[in-house]
Design an enzyme around this catalytic site. Structure first.
Site, PDB file in Angstrom:
ATOM      1  CB  CYS A   1     -10.022  -5.662 -12.053  1.00  0.00           C
ATOM      2  SG  CYS A   1      -9.392  -5.349 -13.721  1.00  0.00           S
TER       3      CYS A   1
ATOM      4  CB  CYS B   1     -10.114  -1.570 -16.730  1.00  0.00           C
ATOM      5  SG  CYS B   1     -10.394  -3.320 -16.765  1.00  0.00           S
TER       6      CYS B   1
HETATM    7  C1  LIG Z   1      -7.766 -11.005 -11.303  1.00  0.00           C
HETATM    8  C2  LIG Z   1      -7.593  -9.554 -10.940  1.00  0.00           C
HETATM    9  C3  LIG Z   1      -7.137  -8.665 -11.899  1.00  0.00           C
HETATM   10  C4  LIG Z   1      -6.970  -7.313 -11.588  1.00  0.00           C
HETATM   11  N1  LIG Z   1      -6.484  -6.482 -12.553  1.00  0.00           N
HETATM   12  C5  LIG Z   1      -6.245  -5.173 -12.244  1.00  0.00           C
HETATM   13  C6  LIG Z   1      -5.622  -4.305 -13.201  1.00  0.00           C
HETATM   14  O1  LIG Z   1      -5.288  -4.714 -14.321  1.00  0.00           O
HETATM   15  N2  LIG Z   1      -5.419  -3.020 -12.854  1.00  0.00           N
HETATM   16  C7  LIG Z   1      -5.755  -2.548 -11.611  1.00  0.00           C
HETATM   17  O2  LIG Z   1      -5.511  -1.368 -11.332  1.00  0.00           O
HETATM   18  N3  LIG Z   1      -6.356  -3.340 -10.683  1.00  0.00           N
HETATM   19  C8  LIG Z   1      -6.602  -4.648 -10.963  1.00  0.00           C
HETATM   20  N4  LIG Z   1      -7.157  -5.478 -10.020  1.00  0.00           N
HETATM   21  C9  LIG Z   1      -7.755  -4.907  -8.786  1.00  0.00           C
HETATM   22  C10 LIG Z   1      -6.740  -4.585  -7.698  1.00  0.00           C
HETATM   23  O3  LIG Z   1      -5.911  -5.684  -7.439  1.00  0.00           O
HETATM   24  C11 LIG Z   1      -7.493  -4.158  -6.425  1.00  0.00           C
HETATM   25  O4  LIG Z   1      -8.397  -3.115  -6.768  1.00  0.00           O
HETATM   26  C12 LIG Z   1      -6.527  -3.671  -5.357  1.00  0.00           C
HETATM   27  O5  LIG Z   1      -5.715  -4.731  -4.918  1.00  0.00           O
HETATM   28  C13 LIG Z   1      -7.310  -3.060  -4.190  1.00  0.00           C
HETATM   29  O6  LIG Z   1      -6.457  -2.760  -3.123  1.00  0.00           O
HETATM   30  P1  LIG Z   1      -7.013  -2.774  -1.610  1.00  0.00           P
HETATM   31  O7  LIG Z   1      -5.856  -2.400  -0.754  1.00  0.00           O
HETATM   32  O8  LIG Z   1      -8.272  -2.001  -1.531  1.00  0.00           O
HETATM   33  O9  LIG Z   1      -7.402  -4.312  -1.348  1.00  0.00           O
HETATM   34  P2  LIG Z   1      -6.394  -5.537  -1.222  1.00  0.00           P
HETATM   35  O10 LIG Z   1      -5.165  -5.284  -2.023  1.00  0.00           O
HETATM   36  O11 LIG Z   1      -7.203  -6.745  -1.547  1.00  0.00           O
HETATM   37  O12 LIG Z   1      -5.967  -5.550   0.319  1.00  0.00           O
HETATM   38  C14 LIG Z   1      -6.878  -5.676   1.386  1.00  0.00           C
HETATM   39  C15 LIG Z   1      -6.087  -6.071   2.636  1.00  0.00           C
HETATM   40  O13 LIG Z   1      -6.964  -6.012   3.779  1.00  0.00           O
HETATM   41  C16 LIG Z   1      -6.641  -7.078   4.636  1.00  0.00           C
HETATM   42  N5  LIG Z   1      -7.752  -7.382   5.527  1.00  0.00           N
HETATM   43  C17 LIG Z   1      -8.920  -8.006   5.234  1.00  0.00           C
HETATM   44  N6  LIG Z   1      -9.663  -8.158   6.346  1.00  0.00           N
HETATM   45  C18 LIG Z   1      -8.956  -7.585   7.365  1.00  0.00           C
HETATM   46  C19 LIG Z   1      -9.211  -7.445   8.759  1.00  0.00           C
HETATM   47  N7  LIG Z   1     -10.337  -7.912   9.344  1.00  0.00           N
HETATM   48  N8  LIG Z   1      -8.290  -6.807   9.517  1.00  0.00           N
HETATM   49  C20 LIG Z   1      -7.149  -6.340   8.957  1.00  0.00           C
HETATM   50  N9  LIG Z   1      -6.858  -6.466   7.629  1.00  0.00           N
HETATM   51  C21 LIG Z   1      -7.751  -7.082   6.857  1.00  0.00           C
HETATM   52  C22 LIG Z   1      -6.314  -8.223   3.666  1.00  0.00           C
HETATM   53  O14 LIG Z   1      -5.535  -9.239   4.303  1.00  0.00           O
HETATM   54  C23 LIG Z   1      -5.552  -7.496   2.565  1.00  0.00           C
HETATM   55  O15 LIG Z   1      -4.150  -7.523   2.771  1.00  0.00           O
HETATM   56  C24 LIG Z   1      -7.293  -6.851 -10.283  1.00  0.00           C
HETATM   57  C25 LIG Z   1      -7.737  -7.754  -9.301  1.00  0.00           C
HETATM   58  C26 LIG Z   1      -7.871  -9.099  -9.627  1.00  0.00           C
HETATM   59  C27 LIG Z   1      -8.316 -10.062  -8.559  1.00  0.00           C
END
Ligand SMILES: Cc1cc2nc3c(=O)[nH]c(=O)nc-3n(C[C@H](O)[C@H](O)[C@H](O)COP(=O)(O)OP(=O)(O)OC[C@H]3O[C@@H](n4cnc5c(N)ncnc54)[C@H](O)[C@@H]3O)c2cc1C
Length: 425
Positions: free
Chosen positions: A174, A354
Site C-alpha cells: 500500500c 489505493c
Molecule cells: C497500514 C497498511 C494499510 C494498507 N491499506 C490498504 C488499502 O487501503 N487497500 C488495500 O487493498 N491494501 C492495503 N494494504 C495492503 C494489504 O494489507 C496487503 O497488500 C495484503 O494484506 C497482502 O496480502 P498477503 O496475503 O500477500 O500478505 P499478508 O496478508 O501479510 O499475509 C502473509 C501471511 O504469510 C504468513 N507467513 C509469513 N512467513 C511464513 C512462513 N515462513 N511460513 C508460513 N507462513 C508464513 C504470515 O504469517 C501471514 O499470515 C495496507 C497495508 C498496511 C500495512
C-alpha cells in the site's frame, strides 16, 4: 477445518496434499476459499504459524481513531475455510524438484500444486535504533497492529512542534499508506485549530508523491492545504529516540550522499520492505528476491505446479489486498487446470487500488492496472475519478471491510471474474 498443532500425532510423518498454500493472509485465505468453491473435494493445507489474521487496510483508520484495533483482527482458526487443514508452523524451505516443503519442525509435506502467499517482510531493523524505539518517545507506525493505536494517541496529544512522516524506497505494501497517515493526522490538527503550531514534513526516499500521475494534482491540493513540506530522496536510516532525532540519507542529482538530522515531536515511520527471507533465499526467487511468477498467469517462471499470489510476487502491480482479491480467482482457476495436467487459461491484469484518505470523510480512490493505466470500478456517473470523494470514504469505512471478511475470504469473487489469458502457452 482441521488444525494440526505441535502436539498433533500426525507430525513428523510426511503427508501429502493436492494443494499446499503457504501463508494464511489475505491472499492465501482468498485463494484457498476460491479453490474449494471450484472443487470442494480438494485436499488443501494452509501452512501459517500466526495466531491471528489481520485486516491490514483497516490500520490506517485505527491510526486516525476511526476504527478500534480489534475490528481489524480475527483468530486465524476463524478464517481458515472449513474444508481446509491448517498446519500452525512456518515453512523453513522449499524442495521444488521433489514437490515438497519442509516446516520449522522438520516435518515434510508433499504436494501436487503449491501456492505461495507469504506476504512481505517489514524490515524495521534496517533503520538503526528503530526497533527498540517503536512505541515510545513519539515514534509510531500504522504498519503495525500494535502501534496503530499509538499513532492516534500521539495525534490527539500533540499540540505543537514537528511531525515527520517517512516513506522508504518502493516497493512497499500500500504505497499510499504513509501519506494516508499524514493527511488524516493533519486533518485532525486542522479541525482542532492546532495546525498553525505544527510543522509537517513528508520525507520520501523516492522522487514522486504517487506513482500514477493522474492522482497527483488532487494530492498536491492537500499538501498545500495542510502546508506540508515535501522532501524527496530523503531516506530514513537511523533514529535517536533519546534526543528525538531522525537521521536521513539525502542523495543528490549526482548521486552523492549526506546525512541530515531532523528533530521531531512525532515520527510516523513506514519501514523498508523486502521479500521474506525464506523466499529470498530459495530457488523460487527472482534476482530481487521476490517469488518469480509470470505477471499474467501468476504461474512460477520455472516450476509449472507453483503459483504466487499477493505481496510476495515479482509482478509490478501495487501490493494491496485489492490486488490479491483479483489475483486469487486467477490462481484458483489456473491451479485447477494444472492439477488436471493443463496449461493456465486465465490472467491477472495488474489491478490494484489505493484509497487515499485525504481527510476524514473524503478519499481519492486510486484504481489502476499494469503500467499505471487508470481503471475505475464504479460507473462514471457514480465515480469522482481522480478527485476526492465522500462515496469512496463510505466504501472504505463501511463496505470494504465487509467485502473482505464475508466476500474475499469466503471465495465470493465479486467483480473479480478472471479474464482469459492472451498469451500463447
Ligand atoms: C497500514 C497498511 C494499510 C494498507 N491499506 C490498504 C488499502 O487501503 N487497500 C488495500 O487493498 N491494501 C492495503 N494494504 C495492503 C494489504 O494489507 C496487503 O497488500 C495484503 O494484506 C497482502 O496480502 P498477503 O496475503 O500477500 O500478505 P499478508 O496478508 O501479510 O499475509 C502473509 C501471511 O504469510 C504468513 N507467513 C509469513 N512467513 C511464513 C512462513 N515462513 N511460513 C508460513 N507462513 C508464513 C504470515 O504469517 C501471514 O499470515 C495496507 C497495508 C498496511 C500495512
Amino acid at each position: 477445518m482441521s488444525h494440526l498443532t505441535s502436539n498433533s500425532t500426525t507430525e513428523n510423518k510426511a503427508s501429502h496434499y493436492d494443494v499446499v498454500v503457504v501463508g494464511g493472509g489475505a491472499a492465501g485465505i482468498a485463494t484457498s476459499a476460491s479453490l474449494l468453491n471450484r472443487q470442494p473435494d480438494l485436499n488443501i493445507v494452509i501452512i501459517d504459524p500466526a495466531n491471528c489474521h489481520y485486516y491490514q487496510p483497516g490500520w490506517t483508520l485505527v491510526g486516525a481513531g476511526v476504527f478500534k484495533a480489534k475490528q481489524t483482527v480475527k483468530p486465524m482458526a476463524d478464517v481458515i475455510p472449513k474444508k481446509a487443514t491448517w498446519v500452525k508452523h512456518a515453512i523453513k524451505y522449499f524442495k521444488p524438484a521433489q514437490n515438497r516443503v519442509i516446516l520449522s519442525n522438520n516435518q515434510t509435506i508433499n504436494y501436487e500444486a503449491l501456492v505461495v502467499a507469504a506476504g512481505i517482510k517489514l524490515d524495521w531493523a534496517a533503520i538503526e535504533g528503530l526497533p527498540q524505539a517503536l512505541g515510545r518517545q513519539g515514534i509510531t507506525s500504522n504498519y503495525s497492529f500494535e502501534l496503530a493505536p499509538y499513532t492516534w494517541k500521539l495525534v490527539t496529544q500533540l499540540q505543537s512542534g514537528q511531525a515527520i512522516f517517512t516513506q522508504p524506497t518502493l516497493p512497499i505494501k500500500c504505497a499510499g499508506a504513509p501519506q494516508k497517515a499524514l493527511y488524516l493526522s493533519a486533518d485532525h490538527w486542522l479541525k482542532h485549530h492546532r495546525l498553525n503550531n505544527i510543522q509537517l514534513g513528508f520525507y520520501n526516499a523516492g522522487d514522486t508523491l504517487f506513482g500514477v500521475k493522474e492522482y497527483v494534482p488532487a494530492l498536491m491540493q492537500y499538501i498545500r492545504k495542510y502546508s506540508v513540506n515535501l522532501f524527496y530522496k530523503h531516506n530514513l536510516t537511523a533514529v535517536d529516540a533519546n534526543s528525538k532525532t531522525a537521521i536521513f540519507t539525502l542523495t543528490d542529482s549526482e548521486g552523492s550522499q549526506k546525512n541530515i538530522e531532523k528533530p521531531f515531536d512525532l515520527l510516523h515511520v513506514c519501514p523498508p520492505q523486502l521479500a521474506p527471507d525464506f523466499i529470498r533465499n530459495s530457488p523460487l526467487a527472482d534476482e530481487n528476491g521476490w517469488l518469480s511468477v509470470h505477471s499474467d498467469t501468476l504461474q512460477h517462471t520455472q516450476y509449472h505446479n507453483i503459483f504466487g499470489v499477493g505481496d510476495v510476487c515479482s509482478t509490478p502491480n501495487a501490493k494491496t489486498a485489492a490486488a490479491a482479491r483479483k489475483q486469487a480467482p486467477v490462481v484458483a482457476e489456473n491451479v485447477i487446470h494444472c492439477l488436471n495436467g493443463n496449461n493456465p487459461t486465465v490472467a491477472y491484469n495488474g489491478y490494484g487500488s489505493c484509497p487515499l484518505t485525504v481527510e476524514k470523510g473524503k478519499i481519492v480512490l486510486a484504481e489502476f492496472l499494469y503500467g499505471g493505466k487508470v481503471s475505475p470500478t464504479l460507473p462514471s456517473w457514480l465515480n469522482e475519478g481522480t478527485q476526492p470523494s465522500r462515496l469512496a470514504w463510505h466504501l472504505k469505512h463501511r463496505v470494504l471491510p465487509a467485502v473482505y471478511w464475508h466476500g474475499m475470504l469466503k471465495g465470493r469473487e465479486w467483480l473479480a471474474k478472471p479474464l482469459l489469458t492472451q498469451r500463447k502457452l
